[in-house]
Design a protein around this motif. Structure first.
Motif, PDB file in Angstrom:
ATOM      1  N   THR A   1       0.816  -1.302  -0.058  1.00 18.69           N
ATOM      2  CA  THR A   1      -0.071   0.142   0.169  1.00 18.69           C
ATOM      3  C   THR A   1       0.720   1.224   0.106  1.00 18.69           C
ATOM      4  OG1 THR A   1      -1.756  -1.244   1.325  1.00 18.69           O
ATOM      5  CG2 THR A   1      -1.773   1.060   1.191  1.00 18.69           C
TER       6      THR A   1
ATOM      7  N   THR B   1       1.078   5.219   0.954  1.00 19.58           N
ATOM      8  CA  THR B   1       0.473   6.227   1.804  1.00 19.58           C
ATOM      9  C   THR B   1       0.894   7.573   1.245  1.00 19.58           C
ATOM     10  OG1 THR B   1       0.245   4.732   3.628  1.00 19.58           O
ATOM     11  CG2 THR B   1       0.084   6.950   3.981  1.00 19.58           C
TER      12      THR B   1
ATOM     13  N   TYR C   1      -3.774   1.282  -3.611  1.00 19.92           N
ATOM     14  CA  TYR C   1      -3.388   0.174  -3.727  1.00 19.92           C
ATOM     15  C   TYR C   1      -3.784  -0.448  -4.933  1.00 19.92           C
ATOM     16  CZ  TYR C   1      -7.688  -1.494  -1.300  1.00 19.92           C
ATOM     17  OH  TYR C   1      -8.849  -1.591  -0.884  1.00 19.92           O
TER      18      TYR C   1
ATOM     19  N   THR D   1      -4.393   6.331   1.378  1.00 26.83           N
ATOM     20  CA  THR D   1      -3.655   5.426   0.719  1.00 26.83           C
ATOM     21  C   THR D   1      -4.125   4.903  -0.634  1.00 26.83           C
ATOM     22  OG1 THR D   1      -5.298   3.846   1.749  1.00 26.83           O
ATOM     23  CG2 THR D   1      -3.313   4.152   2.922  1.00 26.83           C
TER      24      THR D   1
END
Length: 113
Positions: free
Chosen positions: A14, A16, A84, A82
């Motif tokens: 992920t 950030t 992903y 975030t």
């Protein structure tokens, strides 16, 4: 495998965002054994604010040995938001592989400002 991560903003698959801004995000995924009986394939870039989806229909004359799909977006992200990547196959046989080699499959991001 990370090529570089200047702020250590990428962990546990992920990203950030370190600061608020517009981020260029891109994912390229090499698939092996693309199944023509699947209804569709989708790459999704999921951020705290929005989900961006790229979809394709594998309506080919035969299963493909390999195929690369790319998704590129500009996302509005706040500090600590975030992002992903998710790959999804709908229907068909579970024969498709993702080539995890950094030569073929990668995720990148850049703060535009």
């Amino acid at each position: 495998t990370e090529a570089y991560d200047q702020n250590s903003d990428f962990a546990s698959n992920t990203f950030t965002a370190p600061v608020t801004g517009k981020y260029f995000l891109s994912a390229s995924i090499r698939l092996g054994q693309v199944d023509t009986s699947a209804s569709f394939y989708s790459i999704q870039i999921i951020t705290s604010n929005r989900t961006y989806k790229i979809i394709f229909d594998p309506n080919f004359s035969a299963d493909l040995d390999y195929f690369t799909q790319t998704a590129t977006i500009v996302a509005d992200m706040d500090a600590n938001d975030t992002a992903y990547i998710v790959f999804y196959q709908s229907g068909g046989a579970a024969i498709t592989d993702i080539d995890g080699s950094s030569q073929w499959t990668y995720y990148s991001g850049y703060l535009l400002g």
